[in-house]
Design a protein around this motif. Structure first.
Motif, PDB file in Angstrom:
ATOM      1  N   ASN A  12      59.290  51.443  29.993  1.00 16.67           N
ATOM      2  CA  ASN A  12      60.492  50.801  30.524  1.00 16.67           C
ATOM      3  C   ASN A  12      60.682  49.374  30.036  1.00 16.67           C
ATOM      4  N   ALA A  45      66.504  48.420  18.682  1.00 15.75           N
ATOM      5  CA  ALA A  45      66.883  48.107  20.061  1.00 15.75           C
ATOM      6  C   ALA A  45      68.160  48.849  20.462  1.00 15.75           C
ATOM      7  N   LYS A  74      67.986  51.836  23.288  1.00 18.02           N
ATOM      8  CA  LYS A  74      68.773  51.612  24.505  1.00 18.02           C
ATOM      9  C   LYS A  74      69.803  52.732  24.708  1.00 18.02           C
ATOM     10  N   LYS A  75      70.399  53.183  23.625  1.00 17.85           N
ATOM     11  CA  LYS A  75      71.411  54.232  23.723  1.00 17.85           C
ATOM     12  C   LYS A  75      70.803  55.522  24.265  1.00 17.85           C
ATOM     13  N   ASN A  86      67.837  55.688  25.858  1.00 23.55           N
ATOM     14  CA  ASN A  86      67.018  55.421  27.046  1.00 23.55           C
ATOM     15  C   ASN A  86      67.650  54.251  27.810  1.00 23.55           C
ATOM     16  N   PRO A  87      68.775  54.481  28.477  1.00 20.53           N
ATOM     17  CA  PRO A  87      69.548  53.387  29.075  1.00 20.53           C
ATOM     18  C   PRO A  87      68.815  52.600  30.159  1.00 20.53           C
ATOM     19  N   ASP A  88      67.734  53.158  30.705  1.00 19.43           N
ATOM     20  CA  ASP A  88      67.015  52.458  31.775  1.00 19.43           C
ATOM     21  C   ASP A  88      66.013  51.429  31.261  1.00 19.43           C
ATOM     22  N   VAL A  89      65.724  51.424  29.958  1.00 15.53           N
ATOM     23  CA  VAL A  89      64.743  50.469  29.451  1.00 15.53           C
ATOM     24  C   VAL A  89      65.329  49.058  29.467  1.00 15.53           C
ATOM     25  N   VAL A  90      64.431  48.091  29.588  1.00 15.79           N
ATOM     26  CA  VAL A  90      64.821  46.685  29.498  1.00 15.79           C
ATOM     27  C   VAL A  90      64.207  46.134  28.216  1.00 15.79           C
ATOM     28  N   ILE A  91      65.062  45.619  27.343  1.00 14.29           N
ATOM     29  CA  ILE A  91      64.591  45.117  26.053  1.00 14.29           C
ATOM     30  C   ILE A  91      64.542  43.600  26.088  1.00 14.29           C
ATOM     31  N   ASN A 135      74.399  42.039  22.716  1.00 18.24           N
ATOM     32  CA  ASN A 135      73.807  43.059  23.591  1.00 18.24           C
ATOM     33  C   ASN A 135      72.683  43.843  22.916  1.00 18.24           C
ATOM     34  N   ASP A 154      68.224  42.462  26.430  1.00 17.85           N
ATOM     35  CA  ASP A 154      68.650  42.189  27.805  1.00 17.85           C
ATOM     36  C   ASP A 154      68.182  40.825  28.286  1.00 17.85           C
TER      37      ASP A 154
END
Length: 283
Positions: free
Chosen positions: A2, A17, A21-22, A24-29, A46, A49
């Motif tokens: 995550n 990134a 993110k596309k 796995n939308p729940d990850v925080v980068i 964007n 994050d």
């Protein structure tokens, strides 16, 4: 995975990134860079994050290192020092032998996966990052047996999830082969650009005559010297070997021209046309 930390938010790091993110939308980068301006740009686009520093790596599930290969060699041991025992570090460098050697004796070697995604453009920096850069592209993974299975399994699932094909290779073989299919191409492009620029000083209208063939051949000459000089340095022996073979072929072509042996030139070009079949077979 995550919490993902991207060290280097340029073409490769930024594009990874975007795709991660596309899918796995729940990850925080989290982005890490020497320059705050790079992080600000990455935030505005964007790509990331949050901003972060190396000291934040204790919270990482995954660290993606996409910086020049000489910097990777120097920084990688420190990165492994800072992560938790459950985190994974991957790098995206175009050379692998020196990078793998830099951490071969590190206590957390099992937390590192050496990889090289064969994808890119001639552009650099955060603004060069694009969606879908890695779809259908090959990702070379080296020394996979030295990475703990649980972590390599998660990483490979992540990267195949964004459309990459995985191939395994040892670092020495990787560096030898990549010198031919990537590093030599960049040198050829740089030197073609240099040759034409030097000629252009005396013939100002030469670029008015440049067509798409010239543009496509010299495209790689727009690549970042900051990235490519360390690559050539780390892969010096293999690059020299490829250059010697390339120069021999150029010299041979020149001699055929001098001899007016255009039948042999035709045959050489005809034989080389076979490369389209090879490339079509791997596309």
């Amino acid at each position: 995975m995550n919490n993902i930390y991207a060290i280097g938010i340029g073409l490769i790091g930024g594009s990874l990134a975007i795709d991660i993110k596309k899918h796995n939308p729940d990850v925080v980068i989290h982005g890490i860079s020497r320059k705050d301006s790079t992080l600000e740009t990455a935030l505005s686009l964007n790509l990331i994050d949050k901003k972060a520093t190396l000291d934040d790596l204790a919270h990482a599930d995954l660290v993606i290192v996409s910086i020049p290969v000489d910097a990777t060699v120097k920084l990688l041991p420190t990165i492994l020092d800072k992560i938790s025992d459950n985190a994974l570090v991957v790098d995206a460098g175009s050379t692998k032998e020196a990078i793998c050697k830099a951490v071969e004796s590190h206590p957390r070697r099992r937390n590192f996966l050496a990889m090289h995604p064969i994808a890119g453009t001639e552009h650099s920096g955060p603004t060069a990052a694009i969606e879908g850069l890695f779809k259908g592209k090959t990702n070379i993974v080296c020394e996979v047996e030295k990475t703990t299975f649980k972590l390599q399994e998660k990483a490979l699932k992540l990267f195949t999830g964004i459309g990459m094909r995985i191939r395994y290779m040892n670092p020495i073989a990787h560096d030898k082969h990549i010198a031919y299919v990537s590093h030599l191409s960049h040198i050829s492009s740089f030197m073609l650009g240099k040759t034409v620029i030097e000629k252009e000083r005396n013939e100002r209208d030469i670029f008015d005559m440049a067509g798409s063939g010239f543009a496509s051949t010299v495209r790689l000459a727009k690549s970042s010297p900051e990235m490519w000089t360390p690559i050539f340095k780390q892969n010096k022996e293999n690059v020299i070997e490829t250059l010697e073979e390339y120069i021999l072929n150029l010299t041979h072509f020149k001699e055929l021209m001098k001899e007016n042996n255009f039948e042999a030139i035709f045959d050489e070009m005809k034989d080389t046309n076979h490369i389209k079949d090879i490339l079509n077979g791997i596309s």
